[in-house]
Design a protein around this motif. Structure first.
Motif, PDB file in Angstrom:
ATOM      1  N   MET A  57      -3.896   8.824  -8.072  1.00 20.94           N
ATOM      2  CA  MET A  57      -2.758   8.203  -7.860  1.00 20.94           C
ATOM      3  C   MET A  57      -1.588   8.804  -8.741  1.00 20.94           C
ATOM      4  N   ASN A  58      -1.933   9.945  -9.192  1.00 14.93           N
ATOM      5  CA  ASN A  58      -0.883  10.558 -10.000  1.00 14.93           C
ATOM      6  C   ASN A  58       0.136  11.108  -9.235  1.00 14.93           C
ATOM      7  N   PHE A  59      -0.448  11.674  -7.958  1.00 15.56           N
ATOM      8  CA  PHE A  59       0.556  12.095  -7.021  1.00 15.56           C
ATOM      9  C   PHE A  59       1.507  10.855  -6.590  1.00 15.56           C
ATOM     10  N   PHE A  60       1.197   9.839  -6.187  1.00 18.46           N
ATOM     11  CA  PHE A  60       2.079   8.569  -5.891  1.00 18.46           C
ATOM     12  C   PHE A  60       2.919   8.520  -7.056  1.00 18.46           C
ATOM     13  N   ARG A  61       2.311   8.376  -8.261  1.00 17.09           N
ATOM     14  CA  ARG A  61       3.180   7.865  -9.270  1.00 17.09           C
ATOM     15  C   ARG A  61       4.158   8.819  -9.563  1.00 17.09           C
ATOM     16  N   GLY A  62       4.153  10.199  -9.230  1.00 18.30           N
ATOM     17  CA  GLY A  62       4.997  11.224  -9.622  1.00 18.30           C
ATOM     18  C   GLY A  62       6.335  11.194  -9.084  1.00 18.30           C
ATOM     19  N   GLU A  63       7.113  11.864  -9.528  1.00 24.30           N
ATOM     20  CA  GLU A  63       8.793  11.652  -9.271  1.00 24.30           C
ATOM     21  C   GLU A  63       9.018  11.973  -7.839  1.00 24.30           C
ATOM     22  N   ALA A  64       8.485  12.910  -7.231  1.00 25.84           N
ATOM     23  CA  ALA A  64       9.062  13.125  -5.656  1.00 25.84           C
ATOM     24  C   ALA A  64       8.495  11.835  -5.051  1.00 25.84           C
ATOM     25  N   TYR A  65       7.184  11.591  -4.676  1.00 22.55           N
ATOM     26  CA  TYR A  65       6.870  10.403  -4.019  1.00 22.55           C
ATOM     27  C   TYR A  65       7.660   9.162  -4.583  1.00 22.55           C
TER      28      TYR A  65
ATOM     29  N   PHE B  83       0.815  -1.364  -0.173  1.00 22.75           N
ATOM     30  CA  PHE B  83      -0.024  -0.112   0.015  1.00 22.75           C
ATOM     31  C   PHE B  83       0.836   1.441  -0.053  1.00 22.75           C
ATOM     32  N   SER B  84       2.078   1.253   0.338  1.00 22.56           N
ATOM     33  CA  SER B  84       2.956   2.284   0.539  1.00 22.56           C
ATOM     34  C   SER B  84       3.422   2.824  -0.789  1.00 22.56           C
ATOM     35  N   GLY B  85       3.810   1.564  -1.582  1.00 18.72           N
ATOM     36  CA  GLY B  85       4.515   2.159  -2.756  1.00 18.72           C
ATOM     37  C   GLY B  85       4.162   1.391  -3.937  1.00 18.72           C
ATOM     38  N   ASN B  86       3.181   0.309  -4.057  1.00 20.54           N
ATOM     39  CA  ASN B  86       2.945  -0.260  -5.065  1.00 20.54           C
ATOM     40  C   ASN B  86       1.407  -0.503  -5.326  1.00 20.54           C
TER      41      ASN B  86
END
Ligand code: GDP
Ligand code: MN
Length: 432
Positions: free
Chosen positions: A330-338, A214-217
Motif C-alpha cells: 500500500m505504500n506504493f498507492f500512498r506514495g506521491e506519484a500515485y 478501490f482506485s484511490g481510497n
C-alpha cells in the motif's frame, strides 16, 4: 497544426534520446517537459490540450490481429505446459509456513474483503478455501470493509471460520460516497448507455463508488493504515493451490510492490479517456518526472492483439491486472506519484461519467510509476473468478486445467498475459 511526439519507451527511460516530431528526429535532453524547449526548437505552436509527452508502441507488426491472437494463445499454451512450483528468485525456505502460527512473526499485512451483509454465504466459502490453501498456516488478520454496518451475525459467522484476528469496519463516508459536485443526471445517462453494452452498473451508483474506493481510497481507511501489505479477496472466487510460503514476506524480501494472477483486456467504453487524462496529468508542470524509467510502457500501449480496443481507449491497450486478486504494497498507492495522479483523475469526475475501474487505474499507475520488475505474476497461485482462470501446472495445484484462461473459447482473445510476459518480464525462467 497537430503535433505528435513519439517517444520510444526505452528512450523515455532516461528521458533522453531520439524523438520524432512530425517525422523529424530530435535529440531530447533532460527536460522533455522541456515541452517548451522542444517546441521552440521546432518552431511549432502547440494547441491547448495537445499532449507533448506521450508514449507510442514501437512494436513492429507481426501479423493481423487474428494471427497475433492465435500466436499469443499458442505461446501461452507452451509456457503453461511447463511444470513449476514456487518462485525461484527468492530463498523460499526462509519464508516457509511456521510449525505453529501462534508465535509467528508476521509481515505488516492484512487480508481485505469488501462486502455487504448479504454477501455472507459467498464470502464464507471464499474464506474457507482461503484458510485451507494459505491462511490457516499463517493467520494473517482479516479486515472486512463495508459502506454499511456489518451485522452481529456476519461478524460472529465470519469469526467462526478462522482463528485469525478479524476487524469489521464501516468505511468513512468521505472515502466512499459520490463527491457532491457530480452531475447525477449526466452520470445516469452514461450508466444507461453502458448498461446497453452489457456493462455492470448500479442505479444508485454503488458500483461507481466501489470502483473509485478501490482506485484511490481503500488504503486510507483508518484501520488499514496500520498495515503495509494487503491481499484482496472476494466472494465467489476459488483458490486451487496449497501455498507453503509467506507471500507477503516474498514481496517484502524481493522489494516487489504488487502481485497479480490474471491479466486481461478491458471494455474500452469504460476507460475511453483514462489514458488521455493521464497524459494530461503527465504534461502538467513537471509531473512527467514521476514516470518510472523502467515502467511497463509497451504493455500499456500494446495495439497488436486487439487494435480496435486500443483505438477506442485512445492509446491504452486496456490490458490490466485483474484486481479481484491483488497482493500489494500500500505504500506504493500512498506514495506521491500515485496520489497526485489519482487526485487528478478524481477531479475529472470520470469515475462517474465514464465508469473507470480500479483495475485499469491500479494497472496504469503501476505501469507508469513502478519498475516493471517489481510487479509480480503469481504464476504459482491457481485462481478463478468467473469467467477467468490462472492455472499453473504444479503438484500443489488441484481442480483446474493447467493453462486454461477461460471456459469459453470466445473469450480467449481477452487474455493479454502473453504481452506482459513478452514486454515486461526479462527472463521468466529466472522467476519460475
Ligand atoms: P465484479 O467482480 O466486478 O462483478 O464485482 P463484485 O460484485 O464482485 O464486487 C467487487 C467487490 O466489492 C466484492 O467483494 C463485493 O462484495 C464488493 N461490493 C460491491 N459493491 C459493494 C457495495 O455497494 N457495498 C459493499 N459493502 N461491498 C460491495
Ligand atoms: Mn467479483
Amino acid at each position: 497544426l497537430v503535433l505528435s511526439i513519439h517517444v520510444f519507451p526505452d528512450q523515455v527511460a532516461d528521458f533522453s534520446g531520439e524523438v520524432m516530431v512530425e517525422s523529424e528526429r530530435w535529440i531530447l535532453g533532460e527536460t522533455v517537459s522541456t515541452k517548451e524547449r522542444l517546441l521552440r526548437k521546432n518552431g511549432y505552436y502547440i494547441h491547448k490540450g495537445d499532449v507533448a509527452f506521450q508514449f507510442i508502441n514501437p512494436v513492429e507488426k507481426v501479423g493481423t490481429p487474428e494471427e497475433m491472437n492465435y500466436l499469443n494463445m499458442e505461446r501461452f499454451a507452451d509456457i503453461s505446459g511447463k511444470e513449476i512450483l514456487e518462485p525461484l528468485d527468492y530463498d523460499i525456505e526462509s519464508i516457509r509456513s511456521p510449525e505453529n502460527p501462534d508465535g509467528y512473526e508476521r509481515a505488516s499485512a492484512t487480508i481485505v474483503a469488501l462486502a455487504r451483509n448479504e454477501d455472507f454465504d459467498e464470502l464464507a466459502k471464499t474464506i474457507l478455501s482461503f484458510e485451507k490453501m494459505f491462511n490457516a498456516k499463517f493467520q494473517y488478520p482479516y479486515t472486512f470493509l463495508n459502506d454499511g454496518t456489518f451485522s452481529d451475525n456476519f461478524k460472529k459467522g465470519m469469526q467462526a471460520l478462522s482463528k485469525a484476528q478479524m476487524e469489521f469496519v464501516t468505511i468513512p463516508e468521505s472515502l466512499w460516497q459520490m463527491p457532491p459536485h457530480i452531475d447525477k443526471k449526466k452520470a445516469k445517462q452514461q450508466m444507461n448507455k453502458l448498461s446497453k453494452s452489457g456493462i455492470k452498473y448500479s442505479k444508485d451508483f454503488s458500483v461507481n463508488n466501489m470502483l473509485r474506493f478501490f482506485s484511490g481510497n481503500f488504503y486510507h481507511v483508518p484501520e488499514m493504515k496500520k498495515y503495509r501489505y494487503y491481499w484482496r479477496i472476494e466472494p465467489k472466487v476459488s483458490f486451487f493451490t496449497e501455498l507453503k510460503y509467506d507471500v507477503f514476506k516474498y514481496l517484502q524480501g524481493t522489494g516487489k510492490l504488487y502481485g497479480f494472477s490474471i491479466s486481461l483486456y478491458d471494455n474500452p467504453l469504460t476507460v475511453e479517456t483514462l489514458w488521455p487524462e493521464t497524459m494530461g496529468f503527465l504534461n502538467e508542470g513537471s509531473n512527467f518526472q514521476y514516470v518510472n524509467k523502467k515502467g511497463s510502457f509497451q504493455w500499456l500501449t500494446e495495439n497488436q492483439q486487439l487494435p480496435g480496443v486500443n483505438a477506442k481507449a485512445n492509446g491504452y491497450s486496456t490490458c490490466h491486472f485483474w484486481s479481484n486478486f491483488e497482493i500489494g504494497d500500500m505504500n506504493f498507492f500512498r506514495g506521491e506519484a500515485y496520489s497526485l495522479w489519482f487526485q487528478h483523475l478524481d477531479t475529472t469526475n470520470k469515475f462517474y461519467y465514464e465508469r473507470w475501474g480500479d483495475a485499469p487505474v491500479h494497472s496504469i499507475g503501476l505501469g507508469l510509476f513502478a519498475d516493471k520488475s517489481k510487479i509480480h505474476w503469481f504464476r504459482d497461485i491457481g485462481y478463478f473468478h468467473y469467467p477467468y482462470y490462472n492455472c499453473p501446472k504444479a503438484e500443489n495445484t488441484r481442480g483446474c486445467l493447467p493453462g486454461q484462461f477461460s471456459e469459453s473459447l470466445e473469450l480467449q482473445d481477452r487474455n493479454c498475459l502473453q504481452n506482459w510476459i513478452d514486454y515486461s518480464i526479462d527472463n521468466l525462467n529466472k522467476i519460475y
